[in-house]
Design a protein around this motif. Structure first.
Motif, short mmCIF file in Angstrom:
data_model
loop_
_atom_site.label_atom_id
_atom_site.label_comp_id
_atom_site.label_asym_id
_atom_site.label_seq_id
_atom_site.Cartn_x
_atom_site.Cartn_y
_atom_site.Cartn_z
N LEU A 52 44.75 28.59 45.56
CA LEU A 52 43.18 28.62 45.03
C LEU A 52 43.35 28.01 43.91
O LEU A 52 41.72 27.10 43.72
CB LEU A 52 42.80 30.01 44.57
N LEU A 53 43.80 27.91 42.69
CA LEU A 53 43.84 26.07 42.32
C LEU A 53 43.85 24.75 42.87
O LEU A 53 43.67 24.18 41.76
CB LEU A 53 45.48 26.66 41.65
N VAL A 54 44.74 24.40 43.42
CA VAL A 54 44.66 23.37 44.43
C VAL A 54 42.94 22.96 44.53
O VAL A 54 42.75 22.25 44.13
CB VAL A 54 45.69 23.77 45.86
N VAL A 55 41.94 23.85 45.46
CA VAL A 55 40.87 23.75 46.14
C VAL A 55 39.76 23.56 44.48
O VAL A 55 38.97 23.68 44.33
CB VAL A 55 40.32 25.71 46.83
N ALA A 97 41.28 22.59 41.74
CA ALA A 97 41.41 21.92 40.94
C ALA A 97 40.16 20.74 42.01
O ALA A 97 39.89 19.45 41.37
CB ALA A 97 42.54 21.40 40.63
N GLY A 98 40.60 20.22 42.94
CA GLY A 98 39.82 19.69 43.55
C GLY A 98 38.10 19.34 43.19
O GLY A 98 37.93 18.20 43.73
N VAL A 99 37.58 20.39 42.97
CA VAL A 99 35.96 21.25 43.35
C VAL A 99 36.01 19.88 41.64
O VAL A 99 35.03 19.19 41.74
CB VAL A 99 35.64 22.05 43.38
N VAL A 100 36.47 20.41 40.78
CA VAL A 100 36.59 19.41 39.70
C VAL A 100 36.18 18.07 39.43
O VAL A 100 35.77 17.39 39.05
CB VAL A 100 37.55 20.38 38.62
N GLY A 101 37.96 17.85 40.44
CA GLY A 101 37.70 16.56 40.11
C GLY A 101 36.70 15.35 41.14
O GLY A 101 36.40 14.48 41.09
N ALA A 102 36.19 15.87 42.41
CA ALA A 102 35.35 15.71 43.24
C ALA A 102 34.14 15.11 41.98
O ALA A 102 33.15 14.76 42.03
CB ALA A 102 34.81 17.18 44.26
N ALA A 103 33.48 16.72 41.31
CA ALA A 103 32.43 16.80 40.73
C ALA A 103 32.43 15.56 38.97
O ALA A 103 31.72 15.48 38.85
CB ALA A 103 32.60 17.60 39.58
#
Length: 160
Positions: free
Chosen positions: A24-27, A29-35
């Motif tokens: 869940l943390l990896v997903v 972090a990916g969403v925040v990084g993409a944004a």
């Protein structure tokens, strides 16, 4: 033996919970990084400061490029107000002959000139009698310069 089975079940539940939490943390972090990357791509480069001076004598408006980066007049747009009222016809720079203006602007405002407006260069145009309001002595003239839709400079003066 039933006691060992219970103990083994509890241990695997904690392991599964930890793996799900890390996933869940990896997903997230990916969403925040993409944004964040999407936002960085959407921001515009900062505009370098441009200094323009304006003078008005009779019906002639003269702008002098005093400082900053060179400007390409083909992408510039001028908006002129006289005592707060916009001119009926705004200058379509560069031009040679346009409604509301006398033919033959000078400097980079003339379509036959180099469109690159650099520090020290003057550009001018003269209003025709068909443009309104007139540039009479004592009126306050404001010239706003835009590069496409981005404000570049604002010049204010009193007509002489």
């Amino acid at each position: 033996m039933p006691r060992q089975f219970q103990h083994a079940t509890r241990g695997s539940t904690g392991l599964v919970g930890s793996v799900l939490f890390v996933g869940l943390l990896v997903v997230l972090a990916g969403v925040v990084g993409a944004a964040a990357l999407d936002t960085a791509d959407a921001t515009h480069d900062p505009i370098r400061p441009t200094v323009l001076s304006v003078s008005v004598a009779d019906e002639t408006v003269t702008l002098t490029h005093e400082g900053g980066a060179p400007l390409d007049v083909r992408s510039l747009r001028l908006r002129i107000t006289v005592d707060g009222d916009p001119l009926a016809y705004q200058p379509p720079i560069p031009f040679f002959s346009a409604r509301g203006f006398r033919p033959g602007p000078t400097g980079p405002f003339n379509v036959a000139s180099d469109p690159r407006w650099t520090v020290g260069e003057e550009a001018s145009f003269e209003l025709a009698g068909t443009n309104d309001p007139a540039l009479s002595p004592g009126v306050r003239v404001v010239v706003r310069v835009y590069d496409d839709d981005t404000p570049v400079a604002v010049g204010r003066t009193i007509a002489s």
